[in-house]
Scaffold this motif. Structure first.
Motif, short mmCIF file in Angstrom:
data_model
loop_
_atom_site.label_atom_id
_atom_site.label_comp_id
_atom_site.label_asym_id
_atom_site.label_seq_id
_atom_site.Cartn_x
_atom_site.Cartn_y
_atom_site.Cartn_z
N ILE A 62 30.00 80.81 56.00
CA ILE A 62 30.66 79.93 55.04
C ILE A 62 32.05 79.57 55.55
CG2 ILE A 62 31.58 79.73 52.71
CD1 ILE A 62 29.25 81.54 51.80
N ASP A 63 32.29 78.26 55.73
CA ASP A 63 33.58 77.76 56.22
C ASP A 63 34.48 77.31 55.08
OD1 ASP A 63 32.72 77.99 58.96
OD2 ASP A 63 31.56 76.15 58.65
N GLN A 64 33.88 76.92 53.97
CA GLN A 64 34.66 76.42 52.83
C GLN A 64 33.95 76.80 51.53
OE1 GLN A 64 34.79 72.11 51.75
NE2 GLN A 64 37.01 72.33 52.07
N LEU A 65 34.74 77.21 50.56
CA LEU A 65 34.23 77.48 49.22
C LEU A 65 34.76 76.41 48.28
CD1 LEU A 65 35.09 81.28 48.93
CD2 LEU A 65 32.83 80.29 49.36
N ILE A 66 33.94 75.97 47.35
CA ILE A 66 34.37 75.08 46.28
C ILE A 66 33.98 75.80 44.99
CG2 ILE A 66 34.17 72.82 45.20
CD1 ILE A 66 33.27 71.76 47.97
N ILE A 67 35.00 76.27 44.28
CA ILE A 67 34.77 77.09 43.09
C ILE A 67 35.17 76.29 41.85
CG2 ILE A 67 35.36 79.23 41.90
CD1 ILE A 67 33.94 79.75 44.54
N LYS A 68 34.26 76.22 40.90
CA LYS A 68 34.54 75.58 39.62
C LYS A 68 34.78 76.69 38.61
CE LYS A 68 31.17 72.09 40.82
NZ LYS A 68 29.82 71.64 40.54
N SER A 69 35.80 76.50 37.76
CA SER A 69 36.05 77.48 36.70
C SER A 69 36.32 76.75 35.40
CB SER A 69 37.22 78.40 37.07
OG SER A 69 38.40 77.64 37.26
N TYR A 70 35.92 77.41 34.32
CA TYR A 70 36.00 76.81 33.00
C TYR A 70 36.74 77.77 32.07
CZ TYR A 70 32.35 74.04 35.16
OH TYR A 70 31.65 73.24 36.01
N PRO A 71 37.49 77.24 31.10
CA PRO A 71 38.25 78.10 30.19
C PRO A 71 37.36 78.66 29.07
CG PRO A 71 38.67 75.82 29.64
CD PRO A 71 37.78 75.82 30.87
N VAL A 72 36.28 79.30 29.46
CA VAL A 72 35.33 79.85 28.50
C VAL A 72 34.90 81.23 28.99
CG1 VAL A 72 33.03 79.59 27.47
CG2 VAL A 72 34.43 77.56 27.92
N ILE A 73 34.86 82.20 28.09
CA ILE A 73 34.31 83.51 28.43
C ILE A 73 32.90 83.55 27.88
CG2 ILE A 73 34.48 86.00 28.10
CD1 ILE A 73 37.51 85.60 27.86
N ALA A 74 31.93 83.69 28.74
CA ALA A 74 30.54 83.60 28.32
C ALA A 74 29.81 84.93 28.41
CB ALA A 74 29.81 82.56 29.18
N GLY A 75 30.48 85.98 28.84
CA GLY A 75 29.81 87.27 28.98
C GLY A 75 29.37 87.49 30.41
N SER A 99 41.56 67.70 32.02
CA SER A 99 42.15 67.81 30.68
C SER A 99 41.42 68.86 29.83
CB SER A 99 42.14 66.45 29.97
OG SER A 99 40.81 65.98 29.84
N SER A 100 40.19 69.17 30.15
CA SER A 100 39.43 70.18 29.42
C SER A 100 39.87 71.60 29.77
CB SER A 100 37.95 70.04 29.75
OG SER A 100 37.73 70.33 31.13
N GLY A 101 40.68 71.73 30.83
CA GLY A 101 41.08 73.04 31.32
C GLY A 101 40.21 73.52 32.46
N ALA A 102 39.11 72.82 32.72
CA ALA A 102 38.27 73.16 33.87
C ALA A 102 39.04 72.90 35.16
CB ALA A 102 36.98 72.34 33.84
N GLN A 103 38.76 73.68 36.17
CA GLN A 103 39.40 73.52 37.48
C GLN A 103 38.36 73.55 38.59
OE1 GLN A 103 42.17 76.76 37.84
NE2 GLN A 103 43.77 75.65 36.77
N VAL A 104 38.63 72.82 39.64
CA VAL A 104 37.86 72.91 40.88
C VAL A 104 38.85 73.23 41.98
CG1 VAL A 104 36.34 71.71 42.49
CG2 VAL A 104 36.20 71.19 40.04
N THR A 105 38.57 74.29 42.73
CA THR A 105 39.47 74.73 43.79
C THR A 105 38.69 74.79 45.11
OG1 THR A 105 40.66 76.08 42.17
CG2 THR A 105 41.11 76.51 44.51
N TRP A 106 39.29 74.22 46.14
CA TRP A 106 38.71 74.24 47.48
C TRP A 106 39.43 75.32 48.29
CZ3 TRP A 106 39.02 70.11 44.41
CH2 TRP A 106 37.96 69.21 44.37
N PHE A 107 38.67 76.15 48.97
CA PHE A 107 39.20 77.22 49.81
C PHE A 107 38.60 77.07 51.21
CE2 PHE A 107 38.81 78.84 45.52
CZ PHE A 107 39.95 79.60 45.30
N ASP A 108 39.44 77.12 52.24
CA ASP A 108 38.96 77.12 53.63
C ASP A 108 39.08 78.54 54.19
OD1 ASP A 108 38.36 74.44 53.59
OD2 ASP A 108 40.18 73.83 54.64
N ARG A 109 38.15 78.87 55.06
CA ARG A 109 38.22 80.19 55.72
C ARG A 109 39.54 80.31 56.44
NH1 ARG A 109 34.68 84.21 57.15
NH2 ARG A 109 32.90 83.04 56.40
N ALA A 110 40.23 81.42 56.23
CA ALA A 110 41.56 81.64 56.82
C ALA A 110 41.43 81.88 58.31
CB ALA A 110 42.24 82.83 56.17
#
Length: 110
Positions: A62-75, A99-110
């Motif tokens: 894996i060279d890059q991660l794209i992580i989506k996060s949401y402001p919800v605790i679902a268990g 605006s919903s508080g959702a985020q998408v973050t891109w990470f590259d391998r260090a």
């Protein structure tokens, strides 16, 4: 284009039967071997969408991660990486917040 000789999607499974669809290939062999072979070819990026078991097996590829996060605790949820996982350093390259508080973050391998 990378997929000219291959399916558009590879589904890794040891229980599914082959499907009659030229765009989908069921793969029951080592995923690392296939990904390494694909990475040597010219063409499009390889996207991994799926469970933590497959991601854990492919972490070294894996060279890059794209992580989506949401402001919800679902268990309970599916772990992002399972199996014989080793901590791996990535660096944030981009972060987009909605605006919903959702985020998408891109990470590259260090």
């Amino acid at each position: 284009m990378r997929w000219s000789r291959y399916a558009d999607a590879f589904v890794f499974s040891t229980t599914l039967e082959p499907v009659d669809n030229p765009h989908v290939e069921i793969v029951d062999t080592d995923p690392v071997e296939l990904v390494r072979r694909l990475k040597k070819e010219e063409g499009l990026n390889i996207w991994l969408c799926g469970g933590g078991n497959l991601a854990g097996q492919l972490i070294d590829e894996i060279d890059q991660l794209i992580i989506k996060s949401y402001p919800v605790i679902a268990g309970d949820g599916v772990q992002a990486f399972t199996g014989n996982f080793q901590p791996t350093q990535f660096t944030v390259t981009t972060c987009q917040e909605f605006s919903s508080g959702a985020q998408v973050t891109w990470f590259d391998r260090a």
